[in-house]
Design an enzyme around this catalytic site. Structure first.
Site, PDB file in Angstrom:
ATOM      1  N   PHE A  93       5.088   6.901  -1.113  1.00 23.28           N
ATOM      2  CA  PHE A  93       4.474   6.537  -2.387  1.00 23.28           C
ATOM      3  C   PHE A  93       3.531   5.352  -2.219  1.00 23.28           C
ATOM      4  O   PHE A  93       3.848   4.372  -1.558  1.00 23.28           O
ATOM      5  CB  PHE A  93       5.541   6.162  -3.424  1.00 23.28           C
ATOM      6  CG  PHE A  93       6.279   7.341  -3.995  1.00 23.28           C
ATOM      7  CD1 PHE A  93       5.930   7.870  -5.230  1.00 23.28           C
ATOM      8  CD2 PHE A  93       7.313   7.935  -3.288  1.00 23.28           C
ATOM      9  CE1 PHE A  93       6.599   8.956  -5.757  1.00 23.28           C
ATOM     10  CE2 PHE A  93       7.992   9.028  -3.808  1.00 23.28           C
ATOM     11  CZ  PHE A  93       7.638   9.544  -5.041  1.00 23.28           C
ATOM     12  N   SER A 137       0.837  -1.206   0.000  1.00 27.13           N
ATOM     13  CA  SER A 137       0.000   0.000   0.000  1.00 27.13           C
ATOM     14  C   SER A 137       0.868   1.251   0.000  1.00 27.13           C
ATOM     15  O   SER A 137       0.513   2.248  -0.629  1.00 27.13           O
ATOM     16  CB  SER A 137      -0.954   0.004   1.193  1.00 27.13           C
ATOM     17  OG  SER A 137      -0.244  -0.063   2.415  1.00 27.13           O
ATOM     18  N   GLU A 138       2.009   1.223   0.705  1.00 31.00           N
ATOM     19  CA  GLU A 138       2.959   2.341   0.665  1.00 31.00           C
ATOM     20  C   GLU A 138       4.393   1.855   0.739  1.00 31.00           C
ATOM     21  O   GLU A 138       4.684   0.821   1.364  1.00 31.00           O
ATOM     22  CB  GLU A 138       2.720   3.334   1.818  1.00 31.00           C
ATOM     23  CG  GLU A 138       1.577   4.306   1.598  1.00 31.00           C
ATOM     24  CD  GLU A 138       0.308   3.890   2.271  1.00 31.00           C
ATOM     25  OE1 GLU A 138      -0.737   4.521   2.024  1.00 31.00           O
ATOM     26  OE2 GLU A 138       0.347   2.907   3.035  1.00 31.00           O
ATOM     27  N   THR A 139       5.259   2.617   0.098  1.00 26.80           N
ATOM     28  CA  THR A 139       6.717   2.471   0.190  1.00 26.80           C
ATOM     29  C   THR A 139       7.270   3.847   0.507  1.00 26.80           C
ATOM     30  O   THR A 139       6.841   4.844  -0.082  1.00 26.80           O
ATOM     31  CB  THR A 139       7.301   1.960  -1.141  1.00 26.80           C
ATOM     32  OG1 THR A 139       6.749   0.673  -1.425  1.00 26.80           O
ATOM     33  CG2 THR A 139       8.823   1.852  -1.072  1.00 26.80           C
ATOM     34  N   HIS A 190       0.574   5.045   8.770  1.00 25.09           N
ATOM     35  CA  HIS A 190       1.397   3.865   9.035  1.00 25.09           C
ATOM     36  C   HIS A 190       2.784   3.998   8.418  1.00 25.09           C
ATOM     37  O   HIS A 190       3.770   3.543   9.017  1.00 25.09           O
ATOM     38  CB  HIS A 190       0.645   2.571   8.648  1.00 25.09           C
ATOM     39  CG  HIS A 190       1.050   1.884   7.400  1.00 25.09           C
ATOM     40  ND1 HIS A 190       0.498   2.188   6.177  1.00 25.09           N
ATOM     41  CD2 HIS A 190       1.939   0.881   7.180  1.00 25.09           C
ATOM     42  CE1 HIS A 190       1.034   1.385   5.258  1.00 25.09           C
ATOM     43  NE2 HIS A 190       1.909   0.596   5.835  1.00 25.09           N
TER      44      HIS A 190
END
Length: 294
Positions: free
Chosen positions: A68, A48-50, A79
């Site tokens: 991102f 979901s995110e990096t 998070h």
């Protein structure tokens, strides 16, 4: 270290138990990466995110992070804020002020503080509030396929860098039972400038948390996607509870991810004297190594 590798950690956030929270990829030493490369890496990790750790440009900050999704960059997300802080500290970083961190991100400076047991909390950014028009209330109930929406707490779009339509239902059980109509819901969330819905309901007094929370993303090929545990949505919920004078006290807890087999745990603390709301949780490192670049 080779010019073609950077340090990398994958952490699980809002849990102390591996595989029970929300995963996050953290890329260190990312100053030489351009935006296109960051987007490509985020698409490849398929989380979901990096996040990408880069040198701070504000002297007050301990570090700067770029966040991102698989689709693009976010100014803020919860998070990733806690997970990036955990990864940075686990790498040996010493904060400028013991027990505190100052993160620089697209939304500006975000303050973090250490909690007991190794957990951390971030000071929630203020959200822009957009009440859902009352004439959409029946459509919202129909789209959620429930008669349990508590409209005495008006649903509101809350944008603190990641926009959510926050909706209260009568109970945690009603929250867990929701099986929404994706197509019908898409029109409603767009009315308040969001692509996601944060539904919450109270647990009984002896329940596992104060509230059950579910975060549903609308759109794309899947129709409805569900986020395991969501810091920005819990921050938005905490602010809306305060604005609507529905706070359950100066502190409460939220459980999220139950439907997905996760066990996310979020702590909320109101510091009225300082005008801050703290959103906290544990994190655990799952993968620690290096990331190869083209």
């Amino acid at each position: 270290m080779s010019a073609h590798t950077v340090r990398f950690k994958q952490v699980d956030v809002f849990t102390a138990v591996p595989f029970k929270g929300n995963p996050l990829a953290v890329i260190f030493d990312a100053d030489d990466l351009d935006t296109a490369q960051m987007k490509a890496i985020a698409r490849w990790t398929n989380l979901s995110e990096t996040t990408f750790l880069v040198k701070a440009t504000d002297p007050a900050a301990d570090y700067r992070v770029r966040i991102f999704t698989t689709e693009g960059e976010l100014p803020f997300a919860g998070h990733p804020t806690l997970g990036t802080a955990h990864a940075l500290l686990a790498s040996g970083y010493q904060p400028k002020v013991p027990g505190k961190l100052m993160q620089q991100c697209g939304a500006g400076l975000v303050e973090l503080k250490a909690l007991d047991g190794g957990a951390w909390a971030f000071a929630a950014p203020r959200a822009r509030v957009t009440p859902l028009p009352a004439d959409l209330y029946p459509a919202l109930a129909d789209a959620l396929r429930t008669d349990a929406v508590d409209f005495s707490a008006p649903p509101c779009g809350m944008d603190n860098g990641a926009p959510w339509l926050v909706v209260r239902v009568n109970s945690a059980a009603a929250c867990l039972a929701i099986e929404p109509d994706a197509a019908a819901l898409a029109h409603i969330v767009e009315a308040v400038g969001t692509h996601g819905l944060a539904v919450y309901g109270p647990h009984p007094a002896d329940g596992p948390a104060t509230y059950e929370v579910r975060c549903l993303m609308v759109g794309g090929s899947l129709g409805i996607g569900e986020d395991p545990v969501t810091g920005s949505a819990n921050a938005a919920l905490a602010e809306l509870l305060s604005a609507q004078q529905r706070r359950p006290g100066l502190a409460y807890t939220a459980r999220q991810g139950t439907v997905l087999g996760r066990a996310g745990s979020v702590s909320v603390e109101y510091d009225d004297a300082a005008g801050k709301t703290w959103i906290g949780g544990s994190s655990v490192t799952i993968v620690d190594g290096t990331f190869r670049l083209p």
